[in-house]
Design an enzyme around this catalytic site. Structure first.
Site, PDB file in Angstrom:
ATOM      1  N   LYS A   1       0.165   0.431  36.724  1.00 14.29           N
ATOM      2  CA  LYS A   1      -1.033   0.820  37.469  1.00 14.29           C
ATOM      3  C   LYS A   1      -2.031  -0.336  37.339  1.00 14.29           C
ATOM      4  O   LYS A   1      -2.683  -0.495  36.311  1.00 14.29           O
ATOM      5  CB  LYS A   1      -1.637   2.119  36.931  1.00 14.29           C
ATOM      6  CG  LYS A   1      -2.826   2.609  37.744  1.00 14.29           C
ATOM      7  CD  LYS A   1      -3.361   3.927  37.199  1.00 14.29           C
ATOM      8  CE  LYS A   1      -4.519   4.430  38.060  1.00 14.29           C
ATOM      9  NZ  LYS A   1      -5.661   3.510  38.060  1.00 14.29           N
TER      10      LYS A   1
ATOM     11  N   GLU B   1     -15.387   7.125  31.090  1.00 12.32           N
ATOM     12  CA  GLU B   1     -16.587   7.967  31.185  1.00 12.32           C
ATOM     13  C   GLU B   1     -16.714   8.577  32.577  1.00 12.32           C
ATOM     14  O   GLU B   1     -17.126   9.726  32.733  1.00 12.32           O
ATOM     15  CB  GLU B   1     -17.827   7.130  30.855  1.00 12.32           C
ATOM     16  CG  GLU B   1     -17.904   6.717  29.395  1.00 12.32           C
ATOM     17  CD  GLU B   1     -18.915   5.629  29.147  1.00 12.32           C
ATOM     18  OE1 GLU B   1     -18.739   4.512  29.699  1.00 12.32           O
ATOM     19  OE2 GLU B   1     -19.879   5.876  28.422  1.00 12.32           O
TER      20      GLU B   1
ATOM     21  N   ASP C   1      -5.249  -2.724  37.668  1.00 12.02           N
ATOM     22  CA  ASP C   1      -6.685  -2.454  37.578  1.00 12.02           C
ATOM     23  C   ASP C   1      -7.438  -3.565  38.305  1.00 12.02           C
ATOM     24  O   ASP C   1      -7.948  -4.503  37.692  1.00 12.02           O
ATOM     25  CB  ASP C   1      -7.101  -2.385  36.102  1.00 12.02           C
ATOM     26  CG  ASP C   1      -8.498  -1.816  35.930  1.00 12.02           C
ATOM     27  OD1 ASP C   1      -9.076  -1.342  36.927  1.00 12.02           O
ATOM     28  OD2 ASP C   1      -9.013  -1.833  34.799  1.00 12.02           O
TER      29      ASP C   1
ATOM     30  N   CYS D   1     -30.575 -13.459   0.692  1.00 15.45           N
ATOM     31  CA  CYS D   1     -31.287 -14.155  -0.384  1.00 15.45           C
ATOM     32  C   CYS D   1     -32.589 -14.808   0.056  1.00 15.45           C
ATOM     33  O   CYS D   1     -33.367 -15.272  -0.786  1.00 15.45           O
ATOM     34  CB  CYS D   1     -30.376 -15.209  -1.010  1.00 15.45           C
ATOM     35  SG  CYS D   1     -29.958 -16.575   0.110  1.00 15.45           S
TER      36      CYS D   1
ATOM     37  N   GLU E   1       6.066   2.193  37.578  1.00 13.55           N
ATOM     38  CA  GLU E   1       5.502   0.861  37.791  1.00 13.55           C
ATOM     39  C   GLU E   1       4.146   0.761  37.093  1.00 13.55           C
ATOM     40  O   GLU E   1       3.561   1.764  36.696  1.00 13.55           O
ATOM     41  CB  GLU E   1       5.320   0.592  39.290  1.00 13.55           C
ATOM     42  CG  GLU E   1       6.607   0.667  40.096  1.00 13.55           C
ATOM     43  CD  GLU E   1       6.351   0.665  41.594  1.00 13.55           C
ATOM     44  OE1 GLU E   1       6.698  -0.338  42.235  1.00 13.55           O
ATOM     45  OE2 GLU E   1       5.823   1.665  42.111  1.00 13.55           O
TER      46      GLU E   1
ATOM     47  N   CYS F   1     -31.909 -16.285   5.450  1.00 12.74           N
ATOM     48  CA  CYS F   1     -30.788 -15.436   5.060  1.00 12.74           C
ATOM     49  C   CYS F   1     -31.267 -14.017   4.799  1.00 12.74           C
ATOM     50  O   CYS F   1     -32.204 -13.809   4.008  1.00 12.74           O
ATOM     51  CB  CYS F   1     -30.110 -15.994   3.813  1.00 12.74           C
ATOM     52  SG  CYS F   1     -28.765 -14.947   3.208  1.00 12.74           S
TER      53      CYS F   1
ATOM     54  N   SER G   1      -5.707   8.417  47.438  1.00 11.68           N
ATOM     55  CA  SER G   1      -5.885   8.105  46.023  1.00 11.68           C
ATOM     56  C   SER G   1      -4.666   8.615  45.256  1.00 11.68           C
ATOM     57  O   SER G   1      -3.782   9.262  45.818  1.00 11.68           O
ATOM     58  CB  SER G   1      -7.142   8.784  45.481  1.00 11.68           C
ATOM     59  OG  SER G   1      -8.283   8.329  46.158  1.00 11.68           O
TER      60      SER G   1
ATOM     61  N   CYS H   1     -25.586 -19.615   5.316  1.00  8.88           N
ATOM     62  CA  CYS H   1     -26.437 -19.668   4.129  1.00  8.88           C
ATOM     63  C   CYS H   1     -25.690 -20.511   3.107  1.00  8.88           C
ATOM     64  O   CYS H   1     -24.559 -20.177   2.720  1.00  8.88           O
ATOM     65  CB  CYS H   1     -26.684 -18.261   3.577  1.00  8.88           C
ATOM     66  SG  CYS H   1     -27.531 -18.280   1.973  1.00  8.88           S
TER      67      CYS H   1
ATOM     68  N   TYR I   1       2.701  -3.296  45.932  1.00  4.81           N
ATOM     69  CA  TYR I   1       3.482  -2.191  45.375  1.00  4.81           C
ATOM     70  C   TYR I   1       3.872  -1.115  46.394  1.00  4.81           C
ATOM     71  O   TYR I   1       4.596  -0.174  46.049  1.00  4.81           O
ATOM     72  CB  TYR I   1       2.726  -1.535  44.223  1.00  4.81           C
ATOM     73  CG  TYR I   1       1.322  -1.080  44.554  1.00  4.81           C
ATOM     74  CD1 TYR I   1       1.084   0.120  45.211  1.00  4.81           C
ATOM     75  CD2 TYR I   1       0.227  -1.863  44.198  1.00  4.81           C
ATOM     76  CE1 TYR I   1      -0.198   0.527  45.522  1.00  4.81           C
ATOM     77  CE2 TYR I   1      -1.060  -1.466  44.502  1.00  4.81           C
ATOM     78  CZ  TYR I   1      -1.269  -0.270  45.162  1.00  4.81           C
ATOM     79  OH  TYR I   1      -2.537   0.141  45.479  1.00  4.81           O
TER      80      TYR I   1
ATOM     81  N   LYS J   1      -2.853   7.525  32.790  1.00  2.00           N
ATOM     82  CA  LYS J   1      -3.794   6.507  32.334  1.00  2.00           C
ATOM     83  C   LYS J   1      -3.704   6.356  30.824  1.00  2.00           C
ATOM     84  O   LYS J   1      -3.628   7.337  30.085  1.00  2.00           O
ATOM     85  CB  LYS J   1      -5.229   6.863  32.744  1.00  2.00           C
ATOM     86  CG  LYS J   1      -5.447   6.812  34.253  1.00  2.00           C
ATOM     87  CD  LYS J   1      -6.914   6.740  34.618  1.00  2.00           C
ATOM     88  CE  LYS J   1      -7.481   5.371  34.370  1.00  2.00           C
ATOM     89  NZ  LYS J   1      -8.851   5.205  34.884  1.00  2.00           N
TER      90      LYS J   1
ATOM     91  N   CYS K   1     -26.704 -16.316  -3.541  1.00  2.00           N
ATOM     92  CA  CYS K   1     -26.803 -15.331  -2.460  1.00  2.00           C
ATOM     93  C   CYS K   1     -25.922 -14.143  -2.816  1.00  2.00           C
ATOM     94  O   CYS K   1     -24.687 -14.243  -2.838  1.00  2.00           O
ATOM     95  CB  CYS K   1     -26.352 -15.946  -1.137  1.00  2.00           C
ATOM     96  SG  CYS K   1     -26.469 -14.808   0.259  1.00  2.00           S
TER      97      CYS K   1
END
Length: 652
Positions: free
Chosen positions: A112, A35, A114, A398, A110, A395, A81, A411, A215, A303, A417
């Site tokens: 990446k 996001e 996280d 039922c 290689e 429940c 970066s 239940c 790395y 990614k 049921c």
């Protein structure tokens, strides 16, 4: 300049900066990486469209603010970066550009990682200091904290001056072990690392048992390290963890093959990776290609498709399964995740809800791995109208009072049921079980409401007159269902076992049970120890199978089914091996003349196996009409693609 564009850019900058602060300063991200990337690239696209870059735009900044409370330390070498590509088309463009700038270049590929970037300095073979990335120019001195990381060597063989760059990580095992004994649970391994390294008390850092994966070399007196391959080997020789993955590729197709191969197995790794890093191998070529203000031009990150996003949890739907277990299902504001629109996700039980701290009307992290049902990982943000989730007393199907067994709710009204009965019969009739066509959930509901169907065995006693009494049932529909019921009576052993609905037993386990025991009588008397000896059957599943055949109702129901004329087909003692199929790996894609399960069964019975994704280890892709991305991946990797006619020739 267009005022609306400028206004939107300002809005994006404000929102991105808020999330930067939450992530880097508070260690409390409220949105997922995918996001964040979406917001960031919206801003990049608007800047390209308008030709204007505002001076305070985050696209012009390498990093963010440094936390107060630690000594600040200036980096001797600036930390850049990594630029990212959005798809294979962008990757191809970048590699083509690199080839034009560096003749006969090789690419190093290689993981990446996280985690949290940490720079470590050595002099005369001894640890000197450790610094966080900070804003890329100034970081935080976390030497005392990093010394608690056992995989950071305090002394190394190399006696010159050395500054390395790597990632602080918490393995999945360490994360799970910590949460088992911790009063306050951690959200995920990535956040756990940031919180540990930035903790002013190094004893707390040590409790999380972090690791450090190295790395890159930022500064070294040894001028012979003139390639990424030599750098990688040197780091390993000094005792650093490197992730055990390094490949040299000549072509883009080889790079894509590495990406596909890793994407397939990443969920099985003990560390979090969110993509692959591709670099020009030759250091001299890198020096010629150079840097932008923010990125090295000679390196690129690819990614993986998003596996985790955040969205709103709008409520809980308590569902009753065929065993009577009542399970909470999270109702989510729809969100795109790993190529699908997700609106529901699993929460295991009320203890799981409390452990993760999720509430009604809160924002949660949702993870999806290898096309498994999405799972709520934890809370991202709560609000004034967020409310505590309480388990139901009765429940939802039922109305009977629920019974709690450990963290689970049940239940026990098994025959009265409706949801339980309908689920059991629908499962029994499904394609992988008795394959009774026409017995949809809607039809089984009608049987329950109008024909007093309460047992699986009841469906074999239905008459045409009974079916015609149901709404919208005519002669043809009634005859088709009765014919399908009759046809289903001659059933394969593995399908029969799966149809019984034994807890934990799926299609694959049912096949293994049938192959191993050969008859129902043998399974009935099998001990837990005998069951555990079978491939992929553990203690919990073995006890579930054992208990199922000790319950009088289940044994009686099996007897009633046989009394209605059901017979189990003979079980073959061994596979019919076909040399063209034996030990070959198939991927099936597109629409074929028969259900996909039938092709899977043919391949497995002839000694082959079927997987869900294409990789270099795939031998054949069986492609029908409207085949999608799997077919395209097979073409890129040069995998043999066959149609249904060619498949039939192969097995004949």
């Amino acid at each position: 300049m267009n005022e609306k564009l400028l206004q939107r850019m300002e809005e994006l900058i404000k929102e991105i900066e808020k999330h930067n602060y939450n992530y880097y300063v508070l260690d409390n991200p409220t949105i997922s990486d995918v996001e964040y990337d979406k917001l960031y690239y919206q801003l990049v696209d608007l800047e390209e469209e308008s030709g204007v870059i505002l001076p305070h735009s985050p696209t012009q900044r390498v990093g963010d603010k440094v936390l107060e409370g630690f000594n600040k330390k200036e980096h001797e070498v600036n930390l850049y970066s990594l630029n990212k590509v959005r798809d294979y088309e962008d990757l191809i463009d970048w590699t083509s550009d690199m080839k034009n700038q560096a003749n006969n270049t090789m690419f190093a590929v290689e993981y990446k990682f996280d985690g949290l970037t940490i720079v470590v300095e050595y002099n005369d073979g001894h640890f000197v200091s450790a610094t966080t990335r900070g804003n890329g120019f100034i970081g935080e001195d976390v030497s005392t904290q990093v010394k608690t990381i056992r995989s950071v060597p305090l002394s190394i063989p190399y006696k010159g001056r050395l500054i390395v760059r790597g990632e602080g990580m918490m393995t999945n095992k360490a994360f799970e072990d910590y949460n088992k004994r911790a009063d306050e649970k951690l959200k995920n391994p990535r956040n756990a690392v940031a919180g540990a390294v930035r903790n002013l008390d190094p004893r707390e850092t040590a409790k999380r048992k972090l690791d450090y994966f190295c790395y890159d070399i930022l500064l070294c007196d040894d001028k012979s390290l003139d390639s990424q391959e030599k750098i990688h080997n040197f780091l390993e020789s000094q005792g650093f963890l490197t992730g055990d993955y390094f490949k040299l590729c000549k072509t883009t197709d080889e790079i894509i093959a590495c990406i596909e191969e890793t994407d397939k197995i990443k969920a099985k790794l003990d560390i979090l990776i969110d993509g692959m890093v591709i670099k020009i191998n030759d250091v001299a070529s890198r020096d010629e290609i150079g840097f932008t203000a923010k990125f090295p031009r000679w390196a690129m990150a690819y990614k993986f498709e998003a596996q985790e996003v955040s969205t709103m949890l709008e409520g809980i739907d308590w569902q009753v399964g065929r065993s009577g277990r009542v399970t909470p299902i999270a109702l989510l504001e729809p969100v795109e995740l790993a190529g699908a629109t997700i609106s529901r996700a699993t929460l295991n039980n009320i203890e799981d809800i409390r452990k993760k701290g999720v509430m009604n009307n809160c924002r949660v992290f949702v993870r999806r791995s290898n096309e498994v049902i999405p799972e709520i990982m934890g809370i991202a943000e709560s609000y004034e109208n967020s409310t505590v989730i309480n388990p139901p007393e009765f429940c939802p199907s039922c109305g009977e009072r629920l019974v709690q067994k450990g963290p689970l709710l049940f239940c026990e009204n098994h025959l009265g049921c409706k949801e339980q009965v309908v689920d059991r019969i629908s499962h029994f009739a499904c394609r992988n079980a008795f394959n009774i066509e026409g017995l949809s959930d809607k039809t089984v509901n009608a049987f329950y409401d109008n024909l007093n169907v309460r047992h699986i065995s009841d469906i074999f006693t239905l008459t045409k007159q009974q079916l015609l009494s149901l709404d919208k049932f005519k002669d043809k529909k009634a005859e088709n269902i009765l014919n399908s019921i009759e046809k289903s009576k001659d059933v394969e052993f593995s399908r029969f076992l799966f149809a019984l609905g034994i807890n934990e037993v799926g299609v694959k386990t049912a096949r293994e049970l049938a192959k191993h025991f050969k008859s129902l009588d043998n399974i009935k008397v099998a001990s837990v120890e005998e069951l555990i000896e079978i491939k992929d059957i553990g203690q919990v599943m073995a006890e579930s199978i054992f208990d199922f055949f000790r319950q009088e109702y289940n044994l009686g129901e099996i007897e009633r089914i046989f009394n209605q004329g059901v017979t189990i087909k003979d079980v073959q003692d061994s596979l019919v091996v076909n040399e063209n199929i034996l030990n070959k790996t198939f991927v099936i894609t597109g629409t074929l003349s028969k259900p996909r399960d039938e092709f899977v069964k043919i391949i497995e019975n002839l000694g082959g196996k079927v997987t869900g994704s294409v990789s270099k280890k795939t031998d054949y892709v069986l492609a029908g009409e409207s085949a999608g991305s799997k077919l395209e991946n097979a073409k890129k990797l040069g995998i043999k693609i066959i149609n249904e006619e060619e498949f039939n020739n192969l097995i004949s």
